[in-house]
Design a protein around this motif. Structure first.
Motif, short mmCIF file in Angstrom:
data_model
loop_
_atom_site.label_atom_id
_atom_site.label_comp_id
_atom_site.label_asym_id
_atom_site.label_seq_id
_atom_site.Cartn_x
_atom_site.Cartn_y
_atom_site.Cartn_z
N VAL A 62 42.27 36.47 51.56
CA VAL A 62 41.48 35.63 50.66
C VAL A 62 40.01 35.84 50.95
O VAL A 62 39.59 35.88 52.12
CB VAL A 62 41.86 34.15 50.84
CG1 VAL A 62 40.89 33.25 50.06
CG2 VAL A 62 43.30 33.91 50.39
N ARG A 101 36.58 33.94 49.54
CA ARG A 101 36.08 32.86 48.68
C ARG A 101 34.58 33.04 48.43
O ARG A 101 33.84 33.56 49.27
CB ARG A 101 36.33 31.50 49.32
CG ARG A 101 37.80 31.11 49.39
CD ARG A 101 37.95 29.61 49.68
NE ARG A 101 39.33 29.20 49.78
CZ ARG A 101 40.10 28.91 48.73
NH1 ARG A 101 39.59 28.98 47.50
NH2 ARG A 101 41.35 28.52 48.91
N GLN A 147 35.81 33.24 41.14
CA GLN A 147 34.99 32.96 42.32
C GLN A 147 35.69 33.35 43.61
O GLN A 147 35.05 33.77 44.57
CB GLN A 147 34.62 31.46 42.36
CG GLN A 147 33.74 31.01 41.21
CD GLN A 147 33.38 29.54 41.31
OE1 GLN A 147 34.05 28.77 41.99
NE2 GLN A 147 32.31 29.15 40.63
N ASP A 148 37.01 33.19 43.63
CA ASP A 148 37.78 33.50 44.82
C ASP A 148 38.78 34.60 44.47
O ASP A 148 39.44 34.52 43.43
CB ASP A 148 38.53 32.26 45.33
CG ASP A 148 37.59 31.08 45.54
OD1 ASP A 148 36.44 31.32 45.92
OD2 ASP A 148 38.02 29.93 45.30
#
Length: 792
Positions: free
Chosen positions: A220, A222, A329-330
């Motif tokens: 991930v 972010r 955005q992520d």
């Protein structure tokens, strides 16, 4: 594989010029298909700084720009691009500059305002096919610097045509490794340090098909600013590799693909429901793809899925519903190893071919996933910011491919290559190739790197030594033992002679695919069940041919569609017929003809090719094969042939082939003329006839007797010939059919055939009694075997 020479030289820089480097790659097995300049020729273009932009006083769509080009004086330049703005660094073609297409920049006046140069777009510089505005350079571009030198455009793009076994060179890193070992220079890989996690965000991963995907990593990131521009240096490397910049997330994954050979993908994290599951698709499940198409999936297709749905075709293409977009955005980065057998053929079966599938189906380094993840993370953070989470890995270690331990013997190297290698040379070459070597009594044990799926045997390792040493440097040696040659049997079938005969008789040779469509195979040969391919090129080429006719008929259609009215094609090749668990491959010679017998001319009237024309060519083939006398033409029926114009060829009771006109219904279904003529022969049944031997001409005269007989309409000349030959015995020198008559004075179910018997003895002159006895025997045999009667 296409890449920039300058990019390669950052990894490894041998003391060779561009052409010598290309030649060396080709000689080592990495064939250079093209060398092209990175940019077309232009000069006089510098980096400019736009100080001010004002509207043109007489043109709403034009702007007057004040541009600093580093010479201490602002240039007034009229520009029509909507995206020009104060503060930008831009390429400026000054007065006297030459742009691609030999376009010279002159001082000009546009609607009354003088323009001292031109602010250029990427398309005007030949750096893009099209552009919507001027090219905006990074803010740190040095004002006044020559653009060509600053962007290093005096570069070459190298395009390799790699064989499928060299998937390890589908990256700059792989090519650099080969160049390094070829020149014995070290490879300088860029530093790729692990990126420490800044947040705890992670997505769980489950592998439910570990044999197809034994390793999967994700991470991930972010807060990535996906509106940030891709760095110009990265855009240029992508452009010189044949890829368009598409946005920072896609550009980074594409860059890692080209640099390290590891395909990657970026998902919009907000569109991933729960964790990631790598599983086989559910039969009939649908997936909207990035190319705008929707795929209906089969149960043998590997997918990347979340808790609710499929997100991507594993190793092939991402899905549209989870794609990174303007509002993302992520993101979730993916890096995985998919088994080649799980990906091979899947992309083509869905009508796709991607850079990812091209690599995965050939084999990607299963140990490179983590390195690629760290490299992509670092590049993404440098360009778009964001906070990375920890790398999550799911792996089934027992399913990962294990490189084999291969014994390598010194004496075997010399046996195969014809020259010996010093131990130091062997260890240096194989070590630079990434192999792990352990010394043994008679040589080494070599373990190839995980990326080299093509190295499995001792000869594969020896081939690498020969390749790196240079095939052109291996000495020519003579065989130590006398070669044993065998002359072909004198009466064996000669394919080359048959080809020459057909060429001499006006036929042209065709080469068609061994794969055909199931529909065409059923139409032409409905009695056979063709072998279906597990990995077809397309639906139209998905079964092995059971006859050569489907390919020839397709070629016939294509030629007729191109206004070729006279087509005569033959092909020599294999047909494939399943028999239980076995597959019989039979060598065949087949032909298809349509149109006039002769090209258009004044010396002979026009006439369409018919059954007897093609039969004559087949008989000529049998004659050169030495078996014309042994082959019978029997009336029979074939699903693809006209029932009234069809013959089966037999030799000693065994089927040899067919000749005949196309069946009218098949011709209609294939949109072909009903006058198409076909033949097909099994070449294994040709040849093997009696050896030619000298026989002196008889000194005694021959005598001819003509017989006109009436027989049933279904009796063929072939039948009559065999009856007459058996009855006449050795006195029959030749038999001629010189007339066939049906009509008035002959019953409608019968026909009249006129035969000419040429009789001759080698030891005496035949008397009338001798001839009469032969004729009586012949007539008696004809009455008995065929029901023939002398015509009144």
């Amino acid at each position: 594989m296409r890449f920039s020479e300058a990019w390669l030289r950052e990894w490894v820089d041998p003391p060779l010029d561009t052409q010598a480097l290309a030649d060396q790659l080709s000689l080592s097995g990495l064939e250079v298909d093209a060398l092209e300049p990175a940019a077309p020729a232009f000069s006089g273009v510098v980096v400019g700084h736009v100080q001010a932009v004002e509207p043109h006083p007489d043109a709403a769509k034009l702007r007057v720009c004040q541009v600093d080009t580093g010479d201490g004086e602002l240039l007034g330049i009229v520009c029509g691009a909507a995206n020009v703005a104060a503060g930008q660094r831009v390429p400026v073609a000054t007065v006297g500059a030459r742009l691609p297409g030999d376009f010279k920049i002159k001082r000009a006046k546009l609607r009354g305002v003088e323009s001292h140069g031109m602010i250029c777009s990427a398309a005007e510089l030949g750096l893009a096919e099209s552009a919507e505005g001027i090219m905006v350079l990074p803010g740190d571009a040095p004002v006044g610097e020559d653009l060509r030198a600053w962007m290093a455009l005096d570069d070459q793009c190298i395009e390799l045509d790699l064989t499928p076994d060299r998937a390890d060179c589908l990256s700059v890193a792989g090519v650099a490794r080969d160049v390094g070992v070829l020149n014995r220079v070290d490879v300088r890989a860029p530093r790729m340090a692990p990126v420490p996690p800044a947040i705890d965000a992670a997505v769980p991963v489950e592998l439910t098909a570990p044999s197809a995907c034994p390793r999967y990593l994700c991470r991930v990131v972010r807060g990535v600013d996906l509106r940030a521009p891709t760095p110009l240096w990265m855009q240029e490397r992508l452009r010189r590799s044949g890829l368009r910049p598409l946005g920072i997330a896609v550009d980074v994954t594409n860059y890692v693909l080209l640099e390290l050979g590891q395909p990657m993908h970026a998902f919009d994290l907000a569109r991933v429901d729960g964790g990631i599951t790598v599983r086989l698709a559910r039969d009939g499940e649908t997936l909207a793809l990035l190319n705008g198409e929707t795929a209906t999936l089969r149960a043998d297709t590997l997918v990347i899925a979340d808790r609710a749905k499929a997100l991507a075709l594993a190793g092939i293409m991402g899905g549209a519903d989870s794609a990174v977009g303007a509002g993302t955005q992520d993101i979730l980065l993916e890096s995985a190893f998919f088994a080649p057998a799980a990906i091979a053929g899947k992309a083509r079966s869905y009508g796709l071919h991607t850079d990812s599938s091209h690599r995965f189906e050939r084999g990607v380094d299963p140990t490179g996933c983590a390195r690629a993840m760290e490299r992509a993370t670092a590049l993404l953070l440098a360009a778009g910011g964001g906070e990375p989470g920890p790398v999550v890995e799911a792996a089934a270690a027992e399913q990962l491919p294990e490189p084999p331990a291969i014994p390598l013997r010194r004496r075997r190297i010399e046996q195969v290559l014809g020259l010996g290698f010093e131990d130091a040379a062997v260890t240096d070459i194989l070590g630079r190739l990434g192999m792990q070597l352990t010394a043994t009594d008679d040589g080494w044990q070599a373990v190839p790197p995980a990326s080299r799926f093509d190295i499995q045997l001792e000869v594969d390792v020896i081939a690498e030594l020969g390749r790196v040493h240079g095939y052109d440097r291996i000495p020519v040696t003579h065989a130590r033992s006398a070669a044993v040659t065998r002359a072909p049997l004198e009466m064996a079938y000669d394919p080359a002679r048959s080809r020459r005969l057909l060429l001499d008789r006006g036929w042209l040779e065709a080469v068609t695919y061994s794969f055909v469509s199931p529909e065409l195979a059923r139409l032409v040969d409905p009695d056979q069940t063709p072998l279906a391919l597990a990995n077809p090129l397309s639906a139209e080429l998905s079964v092995m041919r059971t006859s050569l006719w489907p390919g020839l008929l397709q070629a016939l259609r294509q030629n007729l569609a191109r206004q070729q009215s006279r087509v005569r094609l033959f092909e020599a090749g294999l047909r494939f017929r399943p028999d239980g668990e076995d597959l019989h491959q039979e060598s065949m010679l087949a032909g298809a003809a349509v149109g006039p017998v002769l090209p258009e001319q004044w010396g002979a009237p026009g006439r369409e090719t018919d059954f007897f024309d093609v039969k004559a060519d087949v008989e000529a083939l049998l004659a050169v094969a030495g078996c014309a006398e042994a082959v019978r033409f029997e009336h029979a029926e074939h699903p693809a042939l006209h029932p009234g114009q069809c013959a089966r060829l037999e030799r000693n009771g065994d089927a040899l082939g067919w000749v005949g006109a196309i069946h009218p219904s098949l011709a209609a279904q294939l949109d072909l003329p009903a006058t198409v003529q076909l033949f097909e022969l099994a070449t294994a049944g040709l040849g093997g006839g009696p050896r030619p031997a000298f026989e002196a001409l008889s000194k005694f005269p021959s005598i001819r007797r003509d017989l006109a007989i009436v027989v049933d309409a279904n009796v063929t000349f072939e039948t009559l010939r065999h009856v007459v030959q058996a009855a006449a015995g050795d006195l029959l020198r030749d038999l001629v059919l010189f007339d066939v008559y049906v009509g008035e004075k002959v019953d409608s179910s019968r026909k009249s055939m006129a035969l000419g018997l040429i009789l001759q003895d080698v030891s005496q002159t035949l008397t009338d009694d001798d001839v009469a006895a032969v004729v009586e025997r012949v007539l008696a045999a004809l009455r008995r075997d065929t029901g023939a009667e002398l015509r009144a």
